[in-house]
Design a protein around this motif. Structure first.
Motif, PDB file in Angstrom:
ATOM      1  N   GLU A 149       0.804  -1.221   0.000  1.00  0.00           N
ATOM      2  CA  GLU A 149       0.000   0.000   0.000  1.00  0.00           C
ATOM      3  C   GLU A 149       0.839   1.274   0.000  1.00  0.00           C
ATOM      4  N   ASP A 150       2.150   1.135   0.332  1.00  0.00           N
ATOM      5  CA  ASP A 150       3.002   2.332   0.355  1.00  0.00           C
ATOM      6  C   ASP A 150       4.008   2.316  -0.804  1.00  0.00           C
ATOM      7  N   ALA A 151       3.700   1.560  -1.845  1.00  0.00           N
ATOM      8  CA  ALA A 151       4.681   1.374  -2.930  1.00  0.00           C
ATOM      9  C   ALA A 151       5.040   2.694  -3.608  1.00  0.00           C
ATOM     10  N   ASP A 152       6.331   2.802  -3.942  1.00  0.00           N
ATOM     11  CA  ASP A 152       6.808   3.949  -4.708  1.00  0.00           C
ATOM     12  C   ASP A 152       6.739   3.554  -6.182  1.00  0.00           C
ATOM     13  N   ILE A 153       5.848   4.192  -6.905  1.00  0.00           N
ATOM     14  CA  ILE A 153       5.573   3.755  -8.276  1.00  0.00           C
ATOM     15  C   ILE A 153       6.780   3.994  -9.193  1.00  0.00           C
ATOM     16  N   GLY A 154       7.523   5.069  -8.949  1.00  0.00           N
ATOM     17  CA  GLY A 154       8.709   5.341  -9.763  1.00  0.00           C
ATOM     18  C   GLY A 154       9.726   4.212  -9.624  1.00  0.00           C
ATOM     19  N   ARG A 155       9.929   3.789  -8.380  1.00  0.00           N
ATOM     20  CA  ARG A 155      10.869   2.685  -8.137  1.00  0.00           C
ATOM     21  C   ARG A 155      10.364   1.396  -8.764  1.00  0.00           C
ATOM     22  N   LEU A 156       9.057   1.236  -8.687  1.00  0.00           N
ATOM     23  CA  LEU A 156       8.429   0.041  -9.253  1.00  0.00           C
ATOM     24  C   LEU A 156       8.639  -0.019 -10.770  1.00  0.00           C
ATOM     25  N   ALA A 157       8.506   1.150 -11.421  1.00  0.00           N
ATOM     26  CA  ALA A 157       8.699   1.209 -12.883  1.00  0.00           C
ATOM     27  C   ALA A 157      10.140   0.821 -13.226  1.00  0.00           C
TER      28      ALA A 157
ATOM     29  N   SER B 153       3.846  12.450  -5.888  1.00  0.00           N
ATOM     30  CA  SER B 153       5.169  12.224  -6.487  1.00  0.00           C
ATOM     31  C   SER B 153       5.563  10.750  -6.343  1.00  0.00           C
ATOM     32  N   ARG B 154       5.283  10.173  -5.163  1.00  0.00           N
ATOM     33  CA  ARG B 154       5.579   8.748  -4.957  1.00  0.00           C
ATOM     34  C   ARG B 154       4.708   7.868  -5.863  1.00  0.00           C
ATOM     35  N   LEU B 155       3.554   8.394  -6.233  1.00  0.00           N
ATOM     36  CA  LEU B 155       2.673   7.650  -7.138  1.00  0.00           C
ATOM     37  C   LEU B 155       3.014   7.940  -8.594  1.00  0.00           C
ATOM     38  N   CYS B 156       4.031   8.769  -8.800  1.00  0.00           N
ATOM     39  CA  CYS B 156       4.477   9.095 -10.164  1.00  0.00           C
ATOM     40  C   CYS B 156       3.358   9.788 -10.944  1.00  0.00           C
TER      41      CYS B 156
END
Lengths: 222, 175
Positions: A149-157, B153-156
């Motif tokens: 639930e706290d995922a960093d989407i940029g890192r995920l990409a 920002s964390r959600l891009c």
């Protein structure tokens, strides 16, 4: 597609209903409001050309049934088409001189499993579901990720890009990432910083379903 | 809405399939005057007797018009997107469910002291906007906005995502 279809159906039904009401209230000058839905003229016209009329009716019925099958197929078809087939590698490749001969089969399922396992290697990813579609030369990659639930989407990409790079090196196939959908199921055990409100709790209850490939469509608004 | 349309389409497809087959079979059996699957004679007599100004015909017309109108309104209404897209310029575009974005922003706002935070995402999937309602003390707006921006920002999220705050002061008894 569905939206356009149902807009057209809605417009046709509305027009038909309004025309019926106008005819029934006698507003249409060319229609007698006291006439039957099926007039004697219609019956006579049918009886005059009975066999061709029945043949046309049969054709219309078959056409409607075919349309139904096509519509059902398009609604139930999996997004992106069928998964890629098993891959077959010959050794040596054409024109390559060697004493060792053989061939290798790589199951499509093995490719899917390998990529999913790699994607699940990141602590942010709880579950990954991938589908490789199209031809083995130009496969398309569809990805569904259930993340924390706290995922960093940029890192995920970044993680996804690196996993695809690794997959390319291992399999020799460079898939085009066509669709990535991320879902964040809410854990019932909240972190220390979370302050659940009643609304957040309601949303959590609504969205606790885990992400599955079947449960997600591939793109919005289409 | 997408799920509703999908279910409607499946129902329509089955109706077309079954209706088309019944129509073809009826027409085929009518060639030899053989009995069919439906009571043809009764339906024929009903259509011959039904007048356009009869209550029954008017009711049917009104129901058809109403169903058409409901369908049109449902289809033309701008529903919130099921999912939204991350920043295209940041690499592979990713779709995130709208509910997930709303929850994340709610939680971020609650962490900086907003009570009853309720975020709503509207707009188009590739260009969306966000509205946050909740209860917060005076002078907290900047901190809340900063927290929301950090979460986006964390959600891009696209950097130009429109964020609107609608914060209420706590009632006197709740202070």
């Amino acid at each position: 597609m569905n939206r356009v279809l149902w807009t057209i159906i809605g417009a046709v039904l509305l027009a038909a209903g309004v025309l019926g009401l106008l005819a029934g209230f006698g507003t249409l000058s060319f229609v007698d409001k006291q006439q039957a839905v099926l007039t004697q003229d219609m019956v006579d016209a049918w009886n005059e050309r009975r066999i061709p009329a029945l043949a046309i009716t049969i054709a219309v019925g078959v056409l409607l049934a075919l349309l139904g099958i096509l519509l059902l197929r398009s609604v139930l078809r999996r997004r992106g088409g069928a998964s890629i087939e098993d891959m077959h590698f010959e050794h040596p490749a054409a024109g390559e001189p060697t004493l060792v001969h053989g061939s290798t089969e790589v199951a499509s399922k093995a490719l899917h499993d390998a990529l999913e396992e790699d994607l699940e290697g990141d602590r942010q990813v709880r579950r990954a579901a991938v589908r490789l579609t199209g031809s083995a030369d130009h496969p398309q990659l569809l990805v569904r990720l259930a993340v924390t639930e706290d995922a960093d989407i940029g890192r995920l990409a970044g993680h996804l890009d690196r996993a695809v790079d690794r997959f390319t090196i291992t399999s020799g196939v460079r898939p085009e990432v066509s669709d990535v959908v991320v879902r964040m199921p809410w854990r019932t055990s909240s972190g220390p910083n979370s302050r659940p409100s009643s609304l957040s709790a309601a949303r959590r209850a609504r969205d606790e379903r885990p992400a599955t490939p079947q449960g997600q469509a591939t793109s919005p608004g289409r | 809405m997408r799920t509703t349309n999908r279910i409607l389409s499946i129902v329509l497809a089955l109706v077309l399939l079954v209706g088309g087959l019944v129509l073809a079979i009826e027409a085929g059996t009518a060639v030899n005057q053989a009995p069919g699957l439906v009571p043809r004679d009764r339906w024929y007599a009903w259509a011959r007797d039904l007048r356009l100004d009869s209550t029954q015909f008017l009711t049917i017309s009104a129901v058809v018009a109403a169903v058409g109108l409901i369908l049109l309104v449902l289809q033309l209404h701008r529903w919130p997107p099921d999912r939204v897209q991350t920043d295209n310029d940041a690499g592979t575009p990713i779709w995130i469910s709208r509910a997930s974005v709303e929850r994340r922003v709610d939680a971020a706002a609650e962490r900086v002291g907003v009570r009853h935070a309720r975020c709503t995402v509207r707009g188009r999937p590739a260009r969306w906007r966000l509205r946050l309602r909740g209860v917060a003390g005076s002078g907290q707006s900047d901190a809340v906005l900063q927290a929301v921006r950090a979460e986006l920002s964390r959600l891009c999220a696209p950097p130009d995502t429109d964020v609107r705050l609608a914060l209420r002061m706590p009632s006197r008894g709740a202070r």
